[in-house]
Design a protein around this motif. Structure first.
Motif, PDB file in Angstrom:
ATOM      1  N   ILE A   1      -8.173  -1.823 -30.044  1.00 12.14           N
ATOM      2  CA  ILE A   1      -9.316  -2.468 -29.413  1.00 12.14           C
ATOM      3  C   ILE A   1     -10.059  -3.310 -30.451  1.00 12.14           C
ATOM      4  O   ILE A   1     -10.469  -2.811 -31.504  1.00 12.14           O
ATOM      5  CB  ILE A   1     -10.270  -1.424 -28.799  1.00 12.14           C
ATOM      6  CG1 ILE A   1      -9.568  -0.696 -27.657  1.00 12.14           C
ATOM      7  CG2 ILE A   1     -11.537  -2.090 -28.271  1.00 12.14           C
ATOM      8  CD1 ILE A   1     -10.400   0.398 -27.024  1.00 12.14           C
ATOM      9  N   THR A   2     -10.238  -4.588 -30.159  1.00 14.33           N
ATOM     10  CA  THR A   2     -10.917  -5.493 -31.080  1.00 14.33           C
ATOM     11  C   THR A   2     -12.430  -5.344 -30.951  1.00 14.33           C
ATOM     12  O   THR A   2     -12.935  -4.698 -30.011  1.00 14.33           O
ATOM     13  CB  THR A   2     -10.532  -6.947 -30.791  1.00 14.33           C
ATOM     14  OG1 THR A   2     -11.024  -7.295 -29.474  1.00 14.33           O
ATOM     15  CG2 THR A   2      -9.027  -7.130 -30.816  1.00 14.33           C
ATOM     16  N   ALA A   3     -13.162  -5.983 -31.881  1.00 12.27           N
ATOM     17  CA  ALA A   3     -14.629  -5.920 -31.848  1.00 12.27           C
ATOM     18  C   ALA A   3     -15.158  -6.550 -30.561  1.00 12.27           C
ATOM     19  O   ALA A   3     -16.097  -6.040 -29.941  1.00 12.27           O
ATOM     20  CB  ALA A   3     -15.210  -6.626 -33.075  1.00 12.27           C
ATOM     21  N   ALA A   4     -14.546  -7.677 -30.152  1.00 12.23           N
ATOM     22  CA  ALA A   4     -14.991  -8.349 -28.920  1.00 12.23           C
ATOM     23  C   ALA A   4     -14.735  -7.468 -27.707  1.00 12.23           C
ATOM     24  O   ALA A   4     -15.573  -7.385 -26.792  1.00 12.23           O
ATOM     25  CB  ALA A   4     -14.258  -9.681 -28.763  1.00 12.23           C
ATOM     26  N   GLN A   5     -13.580  -6.805 -27.694  1.00 15.45           N
ATOM     27  CA  GLN A   5     -13.266  -5.913 -26.579  1.00 15.45           C
ATOM     28  C   GLN A   5     -14.196  -4.707 -26.570  1.00 15.45           C
ATOM     29  O   GLN A   5     -14.562  -4.209 -25.512  1.00 15.45           O
ATOM     30  CB  GLN A   5     -11.811  -5.456 -26.667  1.00 15.45           C
ATOM     31  CG  GLN A   5     -10.801  -6.546 -26.348  1.00 15.45           C
ATOM     32  CD  GLN A   5      -9.373  -6.078 -26.550  1.00 15.45           C
ATOM     33  OE1 GLN A   5      -9.096  -5.229 -27.390  1.00 15.45           O
ATOM     34  NE2 GLN A   5      -8.458  -6.633 -25.774  1.00 15.45           N
ATOM     35  N   ARG A   6     -14.567  -4.237 -27.749  1.00 16.26           N
ATOM     36  CA  ARG A   6     -15.480  -3.102 -27.828  1.00 16.26           C
ATOM     37  C   ARG A   6     -16.849  -3.463 -27.229  1.00 16.26           C
ATOM     38  O   ARG A   6     -17.460  -2.667 -26.528  1.00 16.26           O
ATOM     39  CB  ARG A   6     -15.638  -2.645 -29.280  1.00 16.26           C
ATOM     40  CG  ARG A   6     -16.385  -1.319 -29.440  1.00 16.26           C
ATOM     41  CD  ARG A   6     -16.362  -0.819 -30.869  1.00 16.26           C
ATOM     42  NE  ARG A   6     -15.014  -0.412 -31.263  1.00 16.26           N
ATOM     43  CZ  ARG A   6     -14.247  -1.069 -32.114  1.00 16.26           C
ATOM     44  NH1 ARG A   6     -14.680  -2.195 -32.673  1.00 16.26           N
ATOM     45  NH2 ARG A   6     -13.053  -0.627 -32.425  1.00 16.26           N
ATOM     46  N   ARG A   7     -17.292  -4.689 -27.514  1.00 18.23           N
ATOM     47  CA  ARG A   7     -18.562  -5.148 -26.928  1.00 18.23           C
ATOM     48  C   ARG A   7     -18.443  -5.215 -25.405  1.00 18.23           C
ATOM     49  O   ARG A   7     -19.377  -4.840 -24.688  1.00 18.23           O
ATOM     50  CB  ARG A   7     -18.940  -6.520 -27.503  1.00 18.23           C
ATOM     51  CG  ARG A   7     -19.453  -6.483 -28.936  1.00 18.23           C
ATOM     52  CD  ARG A   7     -20.111  -7.786 -29.325  1.00 18.23           C
ATOM     53  NE  ARG A   7     -19.165  -8.895 -29.365  1.00 18.23           N
ATOM     54  CZ  ARG A   7     -18.451  -9.238 -30.437  1.00 18.23           C
ATOM     55  NH1 ARG A   7     -18.582  -8.543 -31.557  1.00 18.23           N
ATOM     56  NH2 ARG A   7     -17.627 -10.262 -30.396  1.00 18.23           N
ATOM     57  N   LEU A   8     -17.293  -5.697 -24.934  1.00 19.06           N
ATOM     58  CA  LEU A   8     -17.068  -5.760 -23.484  1.00 19.06           C
ATOM     59  C   LEU A   8     -17.009  -4.361 -22.889  1.00 19.06           C
ATOM     60  O   LEU A   8     -17.538  -4.119 -21.792  1.00 19.06           O
ATOM     61  CB  LEU A   8     -15.765  -6.504 -23.191  1.00 19.06           C
ATOM     62  CG  LEU A   8     -15.339  -6.574 -21.719  1.00 19.06           C
ATOM     63  CD1 LEU A   8     -16.377  -7.310 -20.897  1.00 19.06           C
ATOM     64  CD2 LEU A   8     -13.970  -7.253 -21.599  1.00 19.06           C
ATOM     65  N   LEU A   9     -16.368  -3.437 -23.609  1.00 17.75           N
ATOM     66  CA  LEU A   9     -16.281  -2.044 -23.154  1.00 17.75           C
ATOM     67  C   LEU A   9     -17.664  -1.474 -22.911  1.00 17.75           C
ATOM     68  O   LEU A   9     -17.958  -0.948 -21.830  1.00 17.75           O
ATOM     69  CB  LEU A   9     -15.533  -1.206 -24.196  1.00 17.75           C
ATOM     70  CG  LEU A   9     -15.504   0.312 -23.963  1.00 17.75           C
ATOM     71  CD1 LEU A   9     -14.597   0.649 -22.801  1.00 17.75           C
ATOM     72  CD2 LEU A   9     -15.050   1.049 -25.221  1.00 17.75           C
ATOM     73  N   PHE A  10     -18.534  -1.597 -23.917  1.00 21.09           N
ATOM     74  CA  PHE A  10     -19.889  -1.068 -23.770  1.00 21.09           C
ATOM     75  C   PHE A  10     -20.673  -1.835 -22.712  1.00 21.09           C
ATOM     76  O   PHE A  10     -21.504  -1.262 -22.000  1.00 21.09           O
ATOM     77  CB  PHE A  10     -20.628  -1.106 -25.113  1.00 21.09           C
ATOM     78  CG  PHE A  10     -20.177  -0.058 -26.079  1.00 21.09           C
ATOM     79  CD1 PHE A  10     -20.376   1.290 -25.803  1.00 21.09           C
ATOM     80  CD2 PHE A  10     -19.526  -0.396 -27.258  1.00 21.09           C
ATOM     81  CE1 PHE A  10     -19.949   2.275 -26.690  1.00 21.09           C
ATOM     82  CE2 PHE A  10     -19.092   0.574 -28.150  1.00 21.09           C
ATOM     83  CZ  PHE A  10     -19.302   1.918 -27.857  1.00 21.09           C
TER      84      PHE A  10
END
Length: 403
Positions: free
Chosen positions: A7-16
């Protein structure tokens, strides 16, 4: 077998973002009152209902988020492919319900401002509507929405956690009642109510539609989607547990809650004179995040009506917020519309979740994806529970006609 990409940083932001959009959409003014009243009624045994509802909620949300993600289509489009016209019906019900509830959310935000600053409720409601509109007018509005819902969610959880600690609840008794409630049969009503309030209506689609919009679709993203679905429910569950323990704590200390505003009196008892202002902050955060979630998700269901709704989705959201705010400012809270919306809301999830379960077995929708059997079993349980909730919600229509 699911792929497990990093999971990339951008995806992590989307996850949250997806997690908190779903969670804060369900944590509105009604959530605060509902949890307080049930705790007052069932005391420590309410812990059993909370745990049971979380398990059912996860079953419902995992089914919906995973199947929608694999198909790459929104809830109404999948439902239309299962039964022609069903998705359109669901979309209409969700838009009506979301619009009516948004009026209540705007009112709740106004009450929050009133508790904090003493301002007229209508002034606070107007500020809330303007702030929410600005979020969807600025560039990168979706990213701003993700950040705002996360900040509001963390703020609510932090404040309620502090009040819970101050109230010194009987944690051991609550832990015991998670497994051994005093009257298990009596827990049916709160379980059904909690499930309807957490994943009923538009709420369970909020995060799923956000992920689809961001392109997190297909089997390769199922691990990511499952994490988001589970964390969304668990975040809501944490808030519910903290508030439950806070209420339980003040009640065991002898607090008598106000009939007019039960949750506010919990904060007043625990924190003293500043308690009402602190409650105002929680109420404002809950209401504002629900305004954003209801508007975004309701508008996402309108995308299938016409290409215009899809192309100018942000404008649709802005009009949705502006109209619901203006109705509250000039007409007040339309009780009749809210009763109707509540009744519709109880009928949406069993219809849509049932369609999702059928869709999970249709190759024309999910391709070669094999939906786990245990999830389908969980989903069937959730359909049964929410179907009961739907029949119960029809009492709202009876109340409307008799009134």
């Amino acid at each position: 077998m699911e792929n497990k990409p990093k999971i990339t940083a951008a995806q992590r932001r989307l996850l949250f973002g997806a997690v908190f959009l779903m969670a804060t959409s369900s944590i509105g003014p009604a959530f605060l009152t509902q949890t307080t009243v049930f705790t007052q009624q069932f005391m420590a045994s309410f812990a059993f209902a909370i745990l049971a509802s979380i398990v059912i909620d996860i079953g419902a949300q995992l089914n919906i988020w995973r199947v929608l993600s694999v198909s790459g289509k929104r809830g109404q489009d999948v439902a239309n492919e299962v039964f022609p016209g069903l998705g359109t019906l669901v979309a209409v019900l969700i838009v009506i319900g979301g619009f009516a509830f948004n009026i209540g959310n705007v009112a709740g935000a106004g009450l929050g401002f009133n508790a904090i600053f003493g301002w007229d409720v209508r002034i606070g409601a107007a500020i809330t509507g303007i702030f929410a509109i600005i979020i969807f007018l600025i560039k990168n509005g979706r990213a701003v929405m993700d950040v705002v819902t996360q900040v509001l969610g963390v703020l609510m959880i932090g404040i309620v956690a502090y009040v819970m600690i101050i109230s010194e609840p009987p944690v051991a008794e609550a832990a015991k009642r998670v497994i051994l409630p005093e009257d298990p049969i009596a827990m049916l009503l709160p379980i059904i109510t909690l499930v309807g309030g957490t994943v009923g209506g538009y709420i369970t689609f909020a995060g799923a539609h956000r992920l689809i919009e961001a392109g997190m679709t297909g089997e390769k993203n199922l691990r990511f989607v499952s994490h988001a679905a589970n964390w969304g429910i668990l975040t809501t569950g944490v808030m519910r547990v903290l508030l439950f323990l806070a209420v339980l704590g003040v009640l065991t200390q002898g607090a008598v809650l106000s009939e007019d505003n039960p949750p506010a009196s919990v904060f007043q008892f625990a924190l003293g004179d500043i308690g009402m202002k602190v409650f105002g902050v929680v109420l404002l955060a809950a209401a504002l995040s629900s305004v954003i979630g209801a508007a975004y998700t309701s508008a996402s269901f309108m995308r299938s009506f016409n290409q215009v709704f899809d192309r100018y989705n942000n404008i649709v959201i802005v009009v949705f917020i502006a109209t619901s705010t203006l109705i509250f400012l000039f007409v007040g809270r339309p009780v009749t519309l809210l009763i109707l919306a509540g009744s519709f809301n109880g009928l949406i999830l069993p219809l849509t979740l049932g369609a999702i379960l059928l869709a999970s077995r249709k190759k024309s929708i999910v391709g070669n994806y094999h939906h786990p059997t245990w999830m389908i079993v969980f989903g069937i349980v959730a359909v049964i529970v929410t179907l009961i909730a739907g029949f119960m919600s029809l009492q709202g229509l009876a109340e409307l006609w008799n009134g």
